[in-house]
Scaffold this active site. Structure first.
Site, short mmCIF file in Angstrom:
data_model
loop_
_atom_site.label_atom_id
_atom_site.label_comp_id
_atom_site.label_asym_id
_atom_site.label_seq_id
_atom_site.Cartn_x
_atom_site.Cartn_y
_atom_site.Cartn_z
N THR A 18 0.84 -1.20 0.00
CA THR A 18 0.00 0.00 0.00
C THR A 18 0.87 1.25 0.00
OG1 THR A 18 -1.55 -1.24 1.38
CG2 THR A 18 -1.96 1.11 1.16
N ARG A 22 7.76 -2.62 2.81
CA ARG A 22 7.88 -2.66 4.28
C ARG A 22 8.21 -4.05 4.73
NH1 ARG A 22 3.03 1.03 6.63
NH2 ARG A 22 3.60 2.79 5.31
N SER A 113 6.11 4.06 8.48
CA SER A 113 4.97 4.82 8.98
C SER A 113 4.64 4.50 10.43
CB SER A 113 3.78 4.56 8.06
OG SER A 113 2.70 5.36 8.43
N HIS A 114 3.47 3.94 10.65
CA HIS A 114 2.97 3.71 12.00
C HIS A 114 3.43 2.36 12.56
CE1 HIS A 114 0.50 2.15 8.86
NE2 HIS A 114 0.05 1.24 9.69
N LYS A 126 10.10 3.97 0.20
CA LYS A 126 9.20 4.18 -0.93
C LYS A 126 9.71 5.33 -1.78
CE LYS A 126 5.73 7.27 0.97
NZ LYS A 126 4.33 7.54 1.20
N ASP A 277 1.87 10.14 13.71
CA ASP A 277 2.49 8.81 13.66
C ASP A 277 4.00 8.86 13.41
OD1 ASP A 277 2.46 9.58 11.00
OD2 ASP A 277 2.20 7.53 10.27
N ASP A 279 6.03 8.71 10.85
CA ASP A 279 6.61 9.59 9.82
C ASP A 279 5.83 10.89 9.65
OD1 ASP A 279 4.47 8.13 8.80
OD2 ASP A 279 5.20 8.28 6.74
N ASP A 281 2.69 11.67 8.91
CA ASP A 281 1.62 11.93 7.93
C ASP A 281 0.22 11.64 8.48
OD1 ASP A 281 1.94 9.22 7.88
OD2 ASP A 281 2.13 9.03 5.70
N ARG A 282 0.15 10.95 9.63
CA ARG A 282 -1.17 10.68 10.21
C ARG A 282 -1.48 11.64 11.34
NH1 ARG A 282 -2.47 4.28 10.46
NH2 ARG A 282 -1.80 3.80 8.33
N THR A 344 -7.75 2.15 -1.14
CA THR A 344 -6.94 2.50 0.02
C THR A 344 -5.50 2.81 -0.40
OG1 THR A 344 -8.29 1.16 1.46
CG2 THR A 344 -6.03 1.53 2.16
N GLU A 363 -8.47 9.49 4.63
CA GLU A 363 -8.65 8.06 4.83
C GLU A 363 -9.06 7.83 6.28
OE1 GLU A 363 -6.17 5.21 2.38
OE2 GLU A 363 -4.65 6.58 3.17
N GLU A 364 -9.81 6.76 6.48
CA GLU A 364 -10.27 6.43 7.84
C GLU A 364 -9.10 6.11 8.77
OE1 GLU A 364 -9.59 3.14 8.86
OE2 GLU A 364 -8.74 2.87 6.86
N SER A 365 -7.94 5.79 8.19
CA SER A 365 -6.79 5.35 8.97
C SER A 365 -5.99 6.55 9.50
CB SER A 365 -5.91 4.47 8.10
OG SER A 365 -5.60 5.14 6.88
N LYS A 376 -0.50 12.62 2.77
CA LYS A 376 -1.33 13.06 3.88
C LYS A 376 -0.42 13.80 4.85
CE LYS A 376 -1.12 8.39 5.74
NZ LYS A 376 -1.43 7.16 5.02
N ARG A 496 -8.93 -6.36 7.77
CA ARG A 496 -9.59 -5.16 8.28
C ARG A 496 -11.08 -5.25 7.96
NH1 ARG A 496 -5.13 -2.57 9.74
NH2 ARG A 496 -3.45 -2.08 8.27
C1 G1P Z 1 -2.90 1.29 5.88
C2 G1P Z 1 -4.17 2.12 5.91
C3 G1P Z 1 -4.25 2.97 4.66
C4 G1P Z 1 -2.99 3.82 4.54
C5 G1P Z 1 -1.75 2.95 4.62
C6 G1P Z 1 -0.49 3.77 4.66
O1 G1P Z 1 -2.90 0.44 4.77
O2 G1P Z 1 -5.31 1.30 6.03
O3 G1P Z 1 -5.40 3.76 4.71
O4 G1P Z 1 -2.98 4.51 3.32
O5 G1P Z 1 -1.80 2.15 5.81
O6 G1P Z 1 -0.44 4.65 5.73
P1 G1P Z 1 -3.34 -1.11 4.83
O7 G1P Z 1 -2.51 -1.75 5.89
O8 G1P Z 1 -4.79 -1.11 5.23
O9 G1P Z 1 -3.12 -1.63 3.45
ZN ZN Z 2 2.62 7.41 8.31
#
Ligand code: G1P
Ligand code: ZN
Length: 543
Positions: A18, A22, A113-114, A126, A277, A279, A281-282, A344, A363-365, A376, A496
Site C-alpha cells: 500500500t 515494508r 509509517s505507524h 518508498k 504517527d 513519519d 503523515d497521520r 486504500t 482516509e479512515e486510517s 497526507k 480489516r
Molecule cells: C494502511 C491504511 C491505509 C494507509 C496505509 C499507509 O494500509 O489502512 O489507509 O494509506 O496504511 O499509511 P493497509 O494496511 O490497510 O493496506
Molecule cells: Zn505514516
C-alpha cells in the site's frame, strides 16, 4: 572514490505494498537487500533522468545506514544533487513539500509509517515522484519487475557523509545538501493558515497537548506550535524522535495513543489534543472527552474549509478512500462538489489533486490532507483544527455535534485482525467474493443489501483500473460492511473489517459506537465467517 559494480541475486517478495516496501529490519539488514531495491528504483527511473533527489526518513532504526547506502548508490547512478534532512530526518509530508518546492525529480522516503521500529521492528522505503506523491502503480510494478531479475548493483565506495551538519558535501560528482528538515514545511503552513488567529488563541490561555509519540513530528510540532505560534513549552510531549519510538507503536489512534486519550478525559484536560504517527503523515484529533473519527474530521474540515486562508476560495472536490465513512460525501453534496471514492492508499489521490478535481483527501486510517502537497499531512490537519477553533471559538465537541446535527452522524469503526494465518484469510476473502453476486437483494438480519461487490476503481484522470480493492456490502439505509486485507502488514495477514451506520436523527447521536455497530458486526461475521475461519474470538485492535 570509485564506483563499484557488485554482483547480486534477487530477493523474493520485494513487491511494494500500500505504501512502499515494508519489511522487518532484519530482512532489510541482509547484505544486498536494500541495495537491490534501490538499484531497481534507479533502473526504473532510467539512466540520467533523476538529476535532483530528496532523501529523508522518520529516524527509525536503520534510517542512517540506509541513507548512507542510498547516497552512495545515487552518486553511482548519475544523480547530480541530493537534499537530505539534517540527521537523516524528514517527515513524509515534508519530503513531499521539499520535492515540490525545489522542483526535484523525486524523493526516497525511509519509513514504515505507524509500524513499530527498533531492531525487532519494521523498516520501509518508498519512492515519490516529481509531484511529491507516492509513485503510482505503474512505477512500483516496474520496480518490482526489476527486483526479480537483478544481477548487479552500482555503488560508490565513498566514506559515510556527515548528516548532522547543515551544508554541502560531495560523493563522486554528486552534491549533497544537508538541509533543515522543518524550514520549507513551516513556511508552507504559514501560507495556508491564519497564524495570527492561532497565535491569539494560544495567547488567550488555550491549552493543547500534541503527542508526537517519540517520532518524527516532534521537531516539526515544536518549531511550529511552540516556536512560531507561541504555544507554551511542554505543549508538545514525547517530542524527541527515537529509533524505536520509545518502544511504542507510533500510530495515532485511541488504542496506541491511550495516554493522550486519558489526559483529554481527565478533570484538568487541555482544550485540544492531537497526535501523529512515525513519519508524521497521520493525525488524531481529540477534544475534551471526545476523539474525532478521521472520517468525521475530513467531513468537518471540508464543511469549514473557507476559515483557512489557503482555502478561502472554496474547495473543488473531496476524495476519500473506499473504506472511509461517507460523512464527507454528505458535505460534498451540500457544497455541490464531487466526492471521489478511491482504493486504500494515498497514491490514488495524486492524479485527482494534480488535475484539481480534489482539494481535500482523507482516509479512515487517521490520514487527512490537501492539494498543498501529495501526501497526507498530520500537522497540517492539526493546524487546520487550530485555525477552525480560533475562528469559530467553540470547543471541539461543540463543532462535532453541530456537524452531526446538520449532516447526520456516521457511526464508524474498524476492527483489525492482525497477524492471522494468510491462507485462512485469503480463503475467507475468496469465499466471500464468490458469494457476492447472490448477496445483493437479500435481507441479512434485518439489513437489506442493496449492493455487494469487490471494489474496482477507474482513475478518471489517466484511465487506469485497479481491481480487487476490498469487498463492500452496502445496505439500503446507507450502512456498510467493508472487508479487505492490509497491504502494509509484515506478519501473516491482517484482515480489516470496517463498519459504518448512518443516523440522521440527532436524538440518537449519543450511542456508544460499538453498540451502534454491533448488529452490523454480527452480519459481517455471518456472511464472512471471519472469526471462525481465522480462529480468532475477537479483533486485535478496534478503532
Ligand atoms: C494502511 C491504511 C491505509 C494507509 C496505509 C499507509 O494500509 O489502512 O489507509 O494509506 O496504511 O499509511 P493497509 O494496511 O490497510 O493496506
Ligand atoms: Zn505514516
Amino acid at each position: 572514490m570509485t564506483i563499484q559494480t557488485v554482483a547480486t541475486t534477487p530477493f523474493a517478495g520485494q513487491r511494494p505494498g500500500t505504501s512502499g516496501l515494508r519489511k522487518k529490519v532484519t530482512e532489510f539488514q541482509q547484505p544486498g537487500y536494500l541495495e537491490n531495491f534501490v538499484e531497481s528504483i534507479f533502473l526504473t527511473l532510467g539512466a540520467g533522468k533523476c538529476r535532483h533527489l530528496v532523501v529523508g526518513g522518520d529516524g527509525r532504526y536503520f534510517n542512517r545506514e540506509a541513507i548512507q547506502t542510498i547516497l552512495r548508490m545515487a552518486a553511482a547512478h548519475g544523480v547530480e544533487r541530493v537534499l537530505v534532512g539534517r540527521g537523516g530526518i524528514m517527515s513524509t509530508p515534508a519530503v513531499s513539500c521539499v520535492i515540490r518546492k525545489h522542483a526535484c525529480y523525486g524523493g526516497i522516503v525511509l519509513s514504515a509509517s505507524h509500524n513499530p521500529g527498533g531492531i525487532d521492528g519494521d523498516f520501509g522505503i518508498k519512492y515519490n515522484t516529481e509531484n511529491g506523491g507516492p509513485a503510482p502503480e505503474k512505477i512500483t510494478d516496474a520496480i518490482y519487475e526489476h527486483t526479480k531479475t537483478l544481477s548487479e548493483y552500482h555503488i560508490s565506495d565513498a566514506a559515510p557523509v556527515d548528516l548532522d551538519q547543515l551544508g554541502t558535501t560531495r560523493i563522486e560528482n554528486m552534491t549533497i545538501e544537508v538541509i533543515d528538515p522543518v524550514l520549507d514545511y513551516a513556511e508552507l503552513m504559514k501560507r495556508l493558515f491564519d497564524f495570527d488567529a492561532i497565535r491569539a488563541l494560544f495567547a488567550s490561555g488555550f491549552r493543547m497537548r500534541f503527542d508526537a509519540m517519540h517520532a518524527v513530528s516532534g521537531p516539526y510540532a515544536k518549531a511550529v506550535l511552540e516556536g512560531i505560534l507561541g504555544a507554551p513549552a511542554g505543549t508538545v510531549v514525547n517530542g524527541e524522535p527515537q529509533e524505536d519510538f520509545g518502544g511504542g507503536h507510533p500510530d495515532p489512534n485511541p488504542v496506541n495513543a491511550a495516554e493522550l486519550i486519558a489526559a483529554m478525559a481527565g478533570p484538568d484536560a487541555p482544550d485540544f489534543g492531537a497526535a501523529s504517527d512515525g513519519d508524521g503523515d497521520r493525525n488524531m484529533i481529540v477534544g475534551r472527552g471526545i476523539a474525532v473519527t478521521p472520517s468525521d474530521s475530513l467531513a468537518i474540515i471540508a464543511a469549514n474549509a473557507t476559515v483557512a486562508p489557503g482555502y478561502k476560495g472554496g474547495i473543488t472536490g473531496i476524495a476519500r478512500s473506499m473504506p472511509t465513512s461517507t460523512a464527507a460525501d454528505r458535505v460534498a453534496q451540500a457544497l455541490g462538489i464531487s466526492c471521489f471514492e478511491t482504493p486504500t492508499g494515498w497514491k490514488y489521490f495524486g492524479n485527482l489533486m494534480d488535475a484539481n478535481l480534489a482539494t481535500l483527501c482523507g482516509e479512515e486510517s487517521y490520514g487527512t490532507g490537501s492539494f498543498h502537497i501529495r501526501e497526507k499531512d498530520g500537522l497540517w490537519a492539526v493546524l487546520f483544527w487550530l485555525n477552525l477553533l480560533a475562528v469559530r471559538k467553540l470547543s471541539v465537541e461543540q463543532i462535532v455535534r453541530e456537524h452531526w446535527a446538520r449532516f447526520g452522524r456516521n457511526y464508524y469503526s474498524r476492527h483489525d485482525y492482525e497477524a492471522v494465518d494468510a491462507t485462512a484469510a485469503n480463503a475467507m476473502m475468496d469465499a466471500l467474493r464468490e458469494r457476492l453476486p447472490e448477496l445483493a437483494g437479500q435481507t441479512l438480519d434485518g439489513h437489506h443489501v442493496s449492493q455487494a461487490d469487490d471494489f474496482a476503481y477507474n482513475d478518471p484522470v489517466d484511465g487506469s483500473t485497479s481491481t480487487r480493492q476490498g469487498i463492500r456490502i452496502v445496505m439500503s439505509d446507507g450502512s456498510r460492511i467493508v472487508l479487505r486485507l492490509s497491504g502494509t502488514g509484515t506478519e501473516g495477514a491482517t484482515v480489516r473489517l470496517y463498519l459504518e451506520r448512518y443516523e440522521a436523527d440527532s436524538t440518537r447521536h449519543d450511542l456508544d459506537t460499538q453498540e451502534a455497530l454491533s448488529g452490523l458486526a454480527q452480519v459481517a461475521e455471518n456472511v464472512s465467517g471471519l472469526r471462525r475461519r481465522t480462529g480468532r474470538s475477537e479483533p486485535t485492535v478496534v478503532t
